[in-house]
Design an enzyme around this catalytic site. Structure first.
Site, PDB file in Angstrom:
ATOM      1  N   GLU A  47       0.503  -1.178   0.153  1.00 56.92           N
ATOM      2  CA  GLU A  47      -0.033   0.118  -0.030  1.00 56.92           C
ATOM      3  C   GLU A  47       1.017   1.202  -0.008  1.00 56.92           C
ATOM      4  O   GLU A  47       1.842   1.159   0.659  1.00 56.92           O
ATOM      5  CB  GLU A  47      -0.936  -0.044   1.005  1.00 56.92           C
ATOM      6  CG  GLU A  47      -1.760   1.276   1.603  1.00 56.92           C
ATOM      7  CD  GLU A  47      -2.243   1.308   2.773  1.00 56.92           C
ATOM      8  OE1 GLU A  47      -3.427   1.927   3.170  1.00 56.92           O
ATOM      9  OE2 GLU A  47      -1.933   0.660   3.861  1.00 56.92           O
ATOM     10  N   ASN A 110      -6.938   6.260  -1.974  1.00 56.99           N
ATOM     11  CA  ASN A 110      -6.006   5.273  -1.886  1.00 56.99           C
ATOM     12  C   ASN A 110      -5.956   4.027  -2.824  1.00 56.99           C
ATOM     13  O   ASN A 110      -6.939   3.167  -2.581  1.00 56.99           O
ATOM     14  CB  ASN A 110      -5.997   4.685  -0.234  1.00 56.99           C
ATOM     15  CG  ASN A 110      -4.692   3.994   0.276  1.00 56.99           C
ATOM     16  OD1 ASN A 110      -4.072   3.163  -0.580  1.00 56.99           O
ATOM     17  ND2 ASN A 110      -4.620   3.855   1.567  1.00 56.99           N
ATOM     18  N   LYS A 128      -9.181   1.716  -2.168  1.00 62.81           N
ATOM     19  CA  LYS A 128      -9.591   1.335  -0.882  1.00 62.81           C
ATOM     20  C   LYS A 128     -10.970   2.039  -0.369  1.00 62.81           C
ATOM     21  O   LYS A 128     -11.371   3.376  -0.215  1.00 62.81           O
ATOM     22  CB  LYS A 128      -8.302   1.890   0.056  1.00 62.81           C
ATOM     23  CG  LYS A 128      -8.496   1.501   1.524  1.00 62.81           C
ATOM     24  CD  LYS A 128      -7.285   1.723   2.401  1.00 62.81           C
ATOM     25  CE  LYS A 128      -7.261   1.343   3.608  1.00 62.81           C
ATOM     26  NZ  LYS A 128      -5.985   1.801   4.387  1.00 62.81           N
ATOM     27  N   GLU A 148      -6.285   8.795   7.183  1.00 65.37           N
ATOM     28  CA  GLU A 148      -6.804   8.511   5.851  1.00 65.37           C
ATOM     29  C   GLU A 148      -8.176   9.194   5.753  1.00 65.37           C
ATOM     30  O   GLU A 148      -8.536   9.592   4.555  1.00 65.37           O
ATOM     31  CB  GLU A 148      -6.869   6.996   5.719  1.00 65.37           C
ATOM     32  CG  GLU A 148      -5.447   6.187   5.489  1.00 65.37           C
ATOM     33  CD  GLU A 148      -5.856   4.873   5.051  1.00 65.37           C
ATOM     34  OE1 GLU A 148      -6.114   4.612   4.326  1.00 65.37           O
ATOM     35  OE2 GLU A 148      -5.122   3.919   5.919  1.00 65.37           O
ATOM     36  N   CYS A 196      -4.688  -2.837   2.561  1.00 64.71           N
ATOM     37  CA  CYS A 196      -4.626  -2.793   4.017  1.00 64.71           C
ATOM     38  C   CYS A 196      -5.742  -3.289   4.931  1.00 64.71           C
ATOM     39  O   CYS A 196      -6.115  -4.161   4.908  1.00 64.71           O
ATOM     40  CB  CYS A 196      -4.171  -1.267   4.577  1.00 64.71           C
ATOM     41  SG  CYS A 196      -3.530  -1.294   6.097  1.00 64.71           S
ATOM     42  N   ASN A 221       0.175  -0.737   5.343  1.00 60.68           N
ATOM     43  CA  ASN A 221       1.154  -0.091   6.289  1.00 60.68           C
ATOM     44  C   ASN A 221       0.410  -0.120   7.526  1.00 60.68           C
ATOM     45  O   ASN A 221      -0.422   0.401   7.757  1.00 60.68           O
ATOM     46  CB  ASN A 221       1.192   1.386   5.717  1.00 60.68           C
ATOM     47  CG  ASN A 221       2.145   1.733   4.537  1.00 60.68           C
ATOM     48  OD1 ASN A 221       3.008   2.132   4.648  1.00 60.68           O
ATOM     49  ND2 ASN A 221       1.599   1.232   3.384  1.00 60.68           N
TER      50      ASN A 221
END
Length: 346
Positions: A47, A110, A128, A148, A196, A221
């Site tokens: 990621e 992402n 994502k 995020e 993730c 991550n």
């Protein structure tokens, strides 16, 4: 039917806040070249591979924030990243790459893409969906933030499985199928991508499995000590890291088994800026939930194995034969309700 392919997770160690993107790409190319020595056909990168994991930082300058994003519709034409695509073409290796995407409209995602060396193009993109963290940083200045929700919008492409060409030499093609011929488990490999936190949500895995996915791939991550984010009980940094590794392995192994598919996870790990700890644990899991290969450290490392997609058939056709055993009439609450609501008090 044996359908063997050679796959790898390309784990990437520390990438500091001031890292030069083109230099990081050179590290990825080195991993790709190592993969070629093992005759690997598919490499999965982590990621947000190209930069430090910037959502841990609060940016007040839009200009500075935008340096961590890739701009434009085609990542393969990014000046810093294009050498990676050219090397993949040269070596004939497919890869999955995670990065921060800024669309022409200004939306941040992402994102990851699947690049097919045989087709010489990106054949699938995923954004994502399950964004963790907070919009505002924690009040505690010592907290490790996860912003995020501040910098990204939840993905809008869904969980769309796809077939990857050129990996299995004798894959059955649509043009060759005779009327009435059974083709399940005989075509080009069916893949799905996550990023993730998505790996912690069984709905993501099951949606792909309902499309026949045989190999799910994802980068991550994951902080080694995120006590503020998870609200977990106080523990030593070593214990917190082991707990994070345990949960990372747990969701990959359990969901690989419950959905009868192989999976590849690739970590961005190590100690960014000498301060921010990210777990390793990149691994390849079998449809029976066994770890086939796993990273040994927290630096740049290639984790690879030869897998036989034919091994997915037992779980898909026996243990988890969805067509015979699923009872969708009983699952309505899953899509009717977002948050949990306790049953009425006695």
């Amino acid at each position: 039917m044996s359908r063997k392919i050679r796959v790898a997770a390309a784990q990437v160690g520390a990438v500091h806040k001031d890292a030069i993107k083109s230099e990081t790409v050179k590290r990825l190319i080195t991993l790709l070249q190592e993969a070629a020595t093992h005759r690997i056909q598919l490499v999965v990168f982590p990621e947000a591979t190209l930069t430090t994991f910037f959502p841990r930082h609060l940016f007040t300058s839009q200009e500075e924030l935008d340096t961590y994003f890739e701009h434009g519709a085609d990542i393969s034409q990014s000046p810093d990243v294009k050498p990676l695509f050219l090397e993949a073409d040269k070596l004939g290796i497919d890869f999955v790459l995670g990065y921060a995407e800024r669309t022409p409209e200004g939306t941040g995602y992402n994102t990851c893409v699947y690049y097919s060396a045989s087709s010489k193009q990106v054949i699938s993109k995923y954004r994502k969906i399950h964004l963790p963290g907070t919009v505002e940083p924690f009040a505690d200045p010592e907290a490790v933030n996860q912003l995020e929700k501040r910098y990204f919008t939840p993905g809008d492409l869904g969980f769309k499985a796809f077939r990857a060409p050129g990996l299995v030499s004798d894959a059955v093609k649509k043009a060759d199928v005779k009327e009435g011929e059974a083709t399940v488990g005989k075509g080009d490999p069916i893949l799905g991508m996550m990023i993730c936190n998505d790996r912690r949500w069984p709905e993501a895995w099951r949606t792909y499995a309902l499309q026949g996915a045989e190999l799910l791939v994802f980068g991550y991550n994951t902080g080694g000590n995120m006590a503020h984010l998870w609200g977990s009980k106080p523990m030593s940094p070593e214990a917190a890291q082991q707990e994070a590794l345990f949960h990372s392995r747990l969701v990959q192994q359990a969901n690989s088994y419950m959905n009868a598919c192989f999976s590849i996870s690739a970590a961005r790990c190590g100690l960014d800026d000498g301060k921010y700890d990210l777990i390793g644990g990149s691994s390849i899991c079998s449809p029976e939930g066994h770890v086939v290969a796993e990273a040994k450290g927290t630096g740049d490392e290639l984790v690879w194995a030869e897998v036989d997609l034919g091994e997915c058939r037992q779980g898909k056709e026996k243990t988890f034969d969805f067509g015979r055993h699923r009872r969708v009439e009983a699952y309505g609450l899953i899509v009717e309700r977002t948050g949990a609501e306790e049953v009425e008090l006695l």
